[in-house]
Design a protein around this motif. Structure first.
Motif, mmCIF file in Angstrom:
data_model
loop_
_atom_site.group_PDB
_atom_site.id
_atom_site.type_symbol
_atom_site.label_atom_id
_atom_site.label_comp_id
_atom_site.label_asym_id
_atom_site.label_seq_id
_atom_site.Cartn_x
_atom_site.Cartn_y
_atom_site.Cartn_z
ATOM 1 N N ALA A 196 0.828 -1.203 0.000
ATOM 2 C CA ALA A 196 0.000 0.000 0.000
ATOM 3 C C ALA A 196 0.868 1.261 0.000
ATOM 4 O O ALA A 196 1.677 1.447 0.918
ATOM 5 C CB ALA A 196 -0.904 -0.003 1.222
ATOM 6 N N PRO A 197 0.717 2.122 -0.990
ATOM 7 C CA PRO A 197 1.486 3.368 -1.014
ATOM 8 C C PRO A 197 0.950 4.395 -0.023
ATOM 9 O O PRO A 197 1.649 5.332 0.337
ATOM 10 C CB PRO A 197 1.315 3.856 -2.455
ATOM 11 C CG PRO A 197 -0.009 3.296 -2.879
ATOM 12 C CD PRO A 197 -0.132 1.967 -2.191
ATOM 13 N N HIS A 198 -0.307 4.207 0.401
ATOM 14 C CA HIS A 198 -0.937 5.133 1.347
ATOM 15 C C HIS A 198 -1.842 4.330 2.277
ATOM 16 O O HIS A 198 -2.274 3.225 1.949
ATOM 17 C CB HIS A 198 -1.782 6.189 0.616
ATOM 18 C CG HIS A 198 -1.024 6.980 -0.392
ATOM 19 N ND1 HIS A 198 -0.210 8.036 -0.045
ATOM 20 C CD2 HIS A 198 -0.955 6.864 -1.748
ATOM 21 C CE1 HIS A 198 0.329 8.541 -1.141
ATOM 22 N NE2 HIS A 198 -0.103 7.842 -2.186
ATOM 23 N N SER A 199 -2.154 4.884 3.423
ATOM 24 C CA SER A 199 -3.153 4.288 4.315
ATOM 25 C C SER A 199 -4.550 4.630 3.797
ATOM 26 O O SER A 199 -4.749 5.653 3.132
ATOM 27 C CB SER A 199 -2.983 4.818 5.740
ATOM 28 O OG SER A 199 -1.713 4.492 6.253
ATOM 29 N N GLY A 200 -5.514 3.760 4.113
ATOM 30 C CA GLY A 200 -6.884 4.003 3.684
ATOM 31 C C GLY A 200 -7.633 2.702 3.510
ATOM 32 O O GLY A 200 -7.229 1.651 4.033
ATOM 33 N N MET B 97 -8.130 9.544 -3.681
ATOM 34 C CA MET B 97 -8.127 8.192 -4.250
ATOM 35 C C MET B 97 -6.791 7.952 -4.934
ATOM 36 O O MET B 97 -6.291 8.806 -5.655
ATOM 37 C CB MET B 97 -9.276 8.010 -5.246
ATOM 38 C CG MET B 97 -10.654 8.251 -4.641
ATOM 39 S SD MET B 97 -12.004 7.972 -5.803
ATOM 40 C CE MET B 97 -11.976 6.194 -5.931
ATOM 41 N N ALA B 98 -6.220 6.771 -4.684
ATOM 42 C CA ALA B 98 -4.935 6.402 -5.289
ATOM 43 C C ALA B 98 -5.049 5.027 -5.930
ATOM 44 O O ALA B 98 -5.460 4.062 -5.266
ATOM 45 C CB ALA B 98 -3.829 6.404 -4.234
ATOM 46 N N LYS B 99 -4.710 4.939 -7.201
ATOM 47 C CA LYS B 99 -4.733 3.661 -7.887
ATOM 48 C C LYS B 99 -3.484 2.844 -7.525
ATOM 49 O O LYS B 99 -2.381 3.396 -7.458
ATOM 50 C CB LYS B 99 -4.789 3.854 -9.392
ATOM 51 C CG LYS B 99 -6.100 4.444 -9.893
ATOM 52 C CD LYS B 99 -6.107 4.562 -11.402
ATOM 53 C CE LYS B 99 -7.444 5.106 -11.895
ATOM 54 N NZ LYS B 99 -7.458 5.224 -13.385
ATOM 55 N N VAL B 100 -3.688 1.548 -7.284
ATOM 56 C CA VAL B 100 -2.586 0.625 -7.008
ATOM 57 C C VAL B 100 -2.351 -0.191 -8.271
ATOM 58 O O VAL B 100 -3.279 -0.842 -8.774
ATOM 59 C CB VAL B 100 -2.929 -0.312 -5.830
ATOM 60 C CG1 VAL B 100 -1.802 -1.304 -5.614
ATOM 61 C CG2 VAL B 100 -3.215 0.484 -4.579
ATOM 62 N N ASN C 231 -2.781 0.082 6.277
ATOM 63 C CA ASN C 231 -1.793 1.077 6.652
ATOM 64 C C ASN C 231 -0.733 1.144 5.553
ATOM 65 O O ASN C 231 -0.511 0.159 4.832
ATOM 66 C CB ASN C 231 -1.126 0.719 7.983
ATOM 67 C CG ASN C 231 -2.060 0.899 9.155
ATOM 68 O OD1 ASN C 231 -2.672 1.956 9.313
ATOM 69 N ND2 ASN C 231 -2.196 -0.132 9.979
ATOM 70 N N GLN C 232 -0.099 2.261 5.424
ATOM 71 C CA GLN C 232 0.948 2.418 4.428
ATOM 72 C C GLN C 232 1.998 1.321 4.599
ATOM 73 O O GLN C 232 2.467 1.060 5.697
ATOM 74 C CB GLN C 232 1.603 3.790 4.580
ATOM 75 C CG GLN C 232 2.665 4.100 3.540
ATOM 76 C CD GLN C 232 3.139 5.530 3.642
ATOM 77 O OE1 GLN C 232 2.376 6.428 3.996
ATOM 78 N NE2 GLN C 232 4.412 5.758 3.339
#
Length: 345
Positions: free
Chosen positions: A257-261, A290-293, A311-312
């Motif tokens: 995960a590049p970011h938590s969420g 919003m972040a695309k993985v 979590n990140q």
């Protein structure tokens, strides 16, 4: 192969050829003085042959293997006539199994305690007993696992394919995906390999869940291995699996995960994903971010998180790299369809 004199002794009990015996190997005691033991079922054929050990629930919350061994022990092919000896350990980590926990009471991972020590930690002592009473008396082994808590794994075999006999066993198991995997320090697989015992690790499903297709896959794979080493006769109607139906991955990677969420997944287990493909979307509680993985390389998803709250840095997708990912995906679909037509017995 077995001792030609027919002698097999486990925890002080002798099991003669042609007999089936349940043994409780003493481990330790609980706070209230209740004795803990490791349940073992030994089935010996009248004819000598290989000694195959099966282990499950080394991680106490990985229960698919427990059900697999239960069904195997009730299988007519096992109870009619076998050559050699089957040693089945459905619940290695009784502490974790009884508390729905992966670990031992001291939070140690039993599968990092091998080969163990007679005077070491609880995990070291259990590993030492297991090596002395079972592993060192075996010629082959299969260890059954699932994904860790809140993760699921595609049914797969992990094995050190630098050993030719281990590679033969891995292909005989018959699942489409084999991961060429080095052993980990302190693992049962490493300890067995150091004793010259070819061994497979089966992964499939999620912790604390019974998953029918995973159980069927493991059961059919064990029977196939038993056929390949001459313990049971092949089924007359069974179609032999072709070598091209088995695919080997030499490497794999985790997408983190590049970011938590919270994660919304856009792919499924066993699917082929291309380099740069969107695997899911992470967003904050308000939906304002919003972040695309995305995948780093083309491959097959062999493991993924089942928990959408991240979590990140958390591991999300485990992707294996193959020479022909499209062929692997097609084979997995065919294999899954075949399971729908087979009750695994």
């Amino acid at each position: 192969m077995e001792d030609p004199r027919g002698i097999l002794e486990i925890a002080g009990k002798r099991i003669p050829p042609g007999k089936r015996m349940k043994i409780e190997i003493p481990i330790a005691r609980l706070f209230d003085d209740t004795e803990m033991s490791m349940p073992v079922m030994v089935i010996r054929g009248r004819e000598s042959g290989p000694v195959l050990f099966l282990s499950a629930a080394i991680h106490g919350d990985e229960i698919n293997g427990v059900e697999t061994i239960k069904r195997l022990l009730a299988n007519k092919r096992i109870n009619s006539k076998i050559k050699g000896t089957l040693i089945a350990m459905p619940i290695v980590n009784a502490y974790g199994f009884n508390s729905n926990s992966r670990y031992l009471p001291d939070r140690r991972d039993l599968n990092r305690c091998f080969p163990g020590s007679e005077t070491g930690s609880l995990g070291g002592q259990i590993a030492h007993i297991l090596m002395r009473e079972i592993i060192e008396k075996s010629t082959h082994g299969i260890d059954l696992h699932t994904g860790a808590i809140h993760r699921t794994n595609l049914p797969q075999i992990r094995a050190d394919l630098t050993d030719p006999e281990t590679e033969t066993l891995a292909k005989a198991f018959g699942v489409p995906v084999i991961i060429d995997s080095n052993t980990r320090d302190g693992s049962l697989r490493q300890a067995a390999l150091e004793k010259g015992i070819p061994m497979l690790l089966f992964e499939g499903g999620e912790a604390l869940r019974y998953e029918e297709k995973v159980i069927q896959t493991a059961l059919m794979g064990i029977l196939s291995v038993m056929e390949s080493i001459g313990m049971i006769a092949p089924k007359e109607r069974k179609r032999r699996k072709r070598p091209e139906n088995v695919f080997i991955a030499r490497t794999s990677y985790w997408v983190r995960a590049p970011h938590s969420g919270s994660l919304r997944v856009r792919v499924k287990l066993g699917a082929m994903v291309k380099e740069g493909q969107t695997l899911g979307v992470i967003s904050d509680p308000y939906g304002s971010y919003m972040a695309k993985v995305k995948s780093h390389r083309t491959g097959i998803i062999i493991g993924m998180t089942m928990l959408p709250l991240l979590n990140q840095g958390d591991a999300m997708f485990h992707i294996a790299i193959f020479e022909d990912s499209e062929a692997v995906e097609e084979r997995l679909e065919d294999f899954d369809d075949a399971l729908d037509l087979n009750d695994g017995r």
